[in-house]
Design a protein around this motif. Structure first.
Motif, short mmCIF file in Angstrom:
data_model
loop_
_atom_site.label_atom_id
_atom_site.label_comp_id
_atom_site.label_asym_id
_atom_site.label_seq_id
_atom_site.Cartn_x
_atom_site.Cartn_y
_atom_site.Cartn_z
N LYS A 136 0.82 -1.21 0.00
CA LYS A 136 0.00 0.00 0.00
C LYS A 136 0.86 1.26 0.00
O LYS A 136 0.57 2.22 -0.73
CB LYS A 136 -0.93 -0.01 1.21
N ASN A 137 1.92 1.27 0.82
CA ASN A 137 2.72 2.49 0.99
C ASN A 137 4.11 2.39 0.38
O ASN A 137 4.97 3.23 0.67
CB ASN A 137 2.83 2.83 2.49
N SER A 138 4.31 1.37 -0.43
CA SER A 138 5.58 1.19 -1.17
C SER A 138 6.80 1.13 -0.25
O SER A 138 7.88 1.65 -0.59
CB SER A 138 5.76 2.32 -2.19
N ARG A 139 6.64 0.49 0.89
CA ARG A 139 7.77 0.33 1.80
C ARG A 139 8.45 -1.03 1.63
O ARG A 139 9.33 -1.39 2.42
CB ARG A 139 7.32 0.52 3.25
N PHE A 140 8.03 -1.77 0.63
CA PHE A 140 8.61 -3.09 0.37
C PHE A 140 9.10 -3.20 -1.06
O PHE A 140 8.53 -2.60 -1.98
CB PHE A 140 7.56 -4.19 0.61
N ARG A 141 10.15 -4.00 -1.23
CA ARG A 141 10.56 -4.46 -2.56
C ARG A 141 10.00 -5.87 -2.71
O ARG A 141 10.27 -6.75 -1.90
CB ARG A 141 12.07 -4.46 -2.71
N ILE A 142 9.20 -6.06 -3.75
CA ILE A 142 8.46 -7.32 -3.91
C ILE A 142 8.96 -8.06 -5.15
O ILE A 142 8.98 -7.52 -6.25
CB ILE A 142 6.95 -7.03 -4.04
N GLU A 143 9.37 -9.30 -4.95
CA GLU A 143 9.81 -10.18 -6.04
C GLU A 143 9.04 -11.49 -5.90
O GLU A 143 9.46 -12.39 -5.18
CB GLU A 143 11.31 -10.41 -5.97
N GLY A 144 7.89 -11.56 -6.57
CA GLY A 144 7.03 -12.73 -6.42
C GLY A 144 6.46 -12.75 -5.02
O GLY A 144 5.77 -11.82 -4.60
N LEU A 145 6.78 -13.83 -4.25
CA LEU A 145 6.35 -13.92 -2.86
C LEU A 145 7.50 -13.61 -1.90
O LEU A 145 7.37 -13.80 -0.69
CB LEU A 145 5.78 -15.31 -2.57
N LYS A 146 8.61 -13.11 -2.43
CA LYS A 146 9.76 -12.74 -1.61
C LYS A 146 9.70 -11.24 -1.35
O LYS A 146 9.70 -10.43 -2.29
CB LYS A 146 11.06 -13.13 -2.29
N ILE A 147 9.65 -10.86 -0.08
CA ILE A 147 9.39 -9.48 0.30
C ILE A 147 10.56 -8.93 1.10
O ILE A 147 11.01 -9.56 2.07
CB ILE A 147 8.11 -9.38 1.16
N THR A 148 11.04 -7.73 0.73
CA THR A 148 12.13 -7.08 1.45
C THR A 148 11.70 -5.68 1.87
O THR A 148 11.45 -4.83 1.01
CB THR A 148 13.39 -6.97 0.58
N PRO A 149 11.60 -5.39 3.17
CA PRO A 149 11.30 -4.04 3.62
C PRO A 149 12.45 -3.09 3.24
O PRO A 149 13.63 -3.45 3.40
CB PRO A 149 11.19 -4.18 5.14
N ILE A 150 12.13 -1.91 2.78
CA ILE A 150 13.16 -0.97 2.35
C ILE A 150 13.19 0.31 3.19
O ILE A 150 14.17 1.06 3.13
CB ILE A 150 13.00 -0.61 0.85
N LYS A 151 12.15 0.56 3.98
CA LYS A 151 12.18 1.71 4.88
C LYS A 151 11.19 1.49 6.01
O LYS A 151 10.19 0.77 5.86
CB LYS A 151 11.88 3.02 4.15
N SER A 152 11.50 2.10 7.16
CA SER A 152 10.68 1.89 8.35
C SER A 152 9.34 2.60 8.25
O SER A 152 9.17 3.53 7.45
CB SER A 152 11.45 2.36 9.59
N GLY A 153 8.41 2.17 9.08
CA GLY A 153 7.07 2.75 9.10
C GLY A 153 6.02 1.66 9.05
O GLY A 153 6.31 0.47 9.25
N ASP A 154 4.79 2.03 8.77
CA ASP A 154 3.67 1.08 8.68
C ASP A 154 3.24 0.92 7.23
O ASP A 154 3.24 1.87 6.45
CB ASP A 154 2.48 1.57 9.51
N ASP A 155 2.87 -0.30 6.90
CA ASP A 155 2.43 -0.59 5.53
C ASP A 155 1.42 -1.74 5.59
O ASP A 155 1.24 -2.38 6.63
CB ASP A 155 3.62 -0.96 4.65
N VAL A 156 0.77 -1.97 4.47
CA VAL A 156 -0.18 -3.06 4.34
C VAL A 156 0.21 -3.89 3.13
O VAL A 156 0.34 -3.36 2.02
CB VAL A 156 -1.63 -2.56 4.18
N LEU A 157 0.39 -5.18 3.34
CA LEU A 157 0.63 -6.10 2.22
C LEU A 157 -0.68 -6.82 1.92
O LEU A 157 -1.35 -7.32 2.83
CB LEU A 157 1.71 -7.13 2.57
#
Length: 209
Positions: free
Chosen positions: A32-53
């Motif tokens: 939702k807030n673009s705080r993750f790098r998403i590669e298929g089902l592999k998820i990497t957080p890229i910055k702190s804060g709250d987000d929704v996957l």
């Protein structure tokens, strides 16, 4: 399976189980807030804060699952070791287990993966190694990026000692060889056997004689 908390730069994988199972279903994950790098089902957080996957199936506009995730900065274990490389544990006895890691405030210190190469030889009880049955095994502890290994030998106790002779007659000044056999041969006490004379004014044991 989606975590409710994640850490910057620490990758995790989303596990999806569909009931009933259908391998033809295609899943997509969106942030939702673009705080993750998403590669298929592999998820990497890229910055702190709250987000929704949210997880979508077959390009549907309605998610089949959503999870609020709190993303934090954190330090992770980058060095880990046991205080020794090899340890011997007697059957039915305990030995101290000392594992150190750096940094000590690492957020993943309670997520270590403990595995024995030969299960059933030794157990961990109250933070200590407990010998279950004779044998050899290797304990490997893994964090996300590092691991440490400890070789463990569990040895039996002495069952009996057999002498090569049950009686000897000597003249004063003479000597005879007197050998003994430890059973089992790898008993943990085999190197600490003491041989004493009940009357050293009559005979003494020296150098196997």
């Amino acid at each position: 399976k989606v975590p409710s908390k994640a850490y910057v730069d620490r990758t995790f994988t989303i596990n999806v189980k569909r009931i009933p199972n259908n391998s033809s279903v295609f899943y997509a994950v969106k942030s939702k807030n673009s705080r993750f790098r998403i590669e298929g089902l592999k998820i990497t957080p890229i910055k702190s804060g709250d987000d929704v996957l949210s997880i979508y199936a077959n390009n549907s506009s309605v998610p089949v699952f959503s999870q609020n995730i709190s993303i934090e900065d954190g330090t992770f274990i980058n060095e880990m070791s046991f205080n020794v490389q090899q340890i011997t544990v007697p059957v039915n006895e305990e030995r101290e287990l000392q594992l150190s890691y750096e940094p000590q405030d690492a957020v993943d210190s309670d997520e270590l993966d403990w595995n024995f190469s030969n299960p059933g030889i030794v157990e961990i009880r109250d933070g200590k190694l407990y010998g279950v049955q004779p044998g050899d095994t290797t304990l490997t502890v893994k964090a996300q990026d590092v691991e440490a290994s400890l070789n463990i030998s569990v040895l039996p106790h002495i069952e009996r000692i057999e002498l090569s002779k049950d009686s000897i007659t000597l003249k004063s000044g003479d000597a005879q060889q007197l050998n003994y056999l430890v059973i089992p041969a790898n008993a943990v006490e085999k190197d600490s056997i003491q041989i004493e004379s009940s009357n050293e004014s009559v005979a003494v044991y020296r150098g196997g004689r």
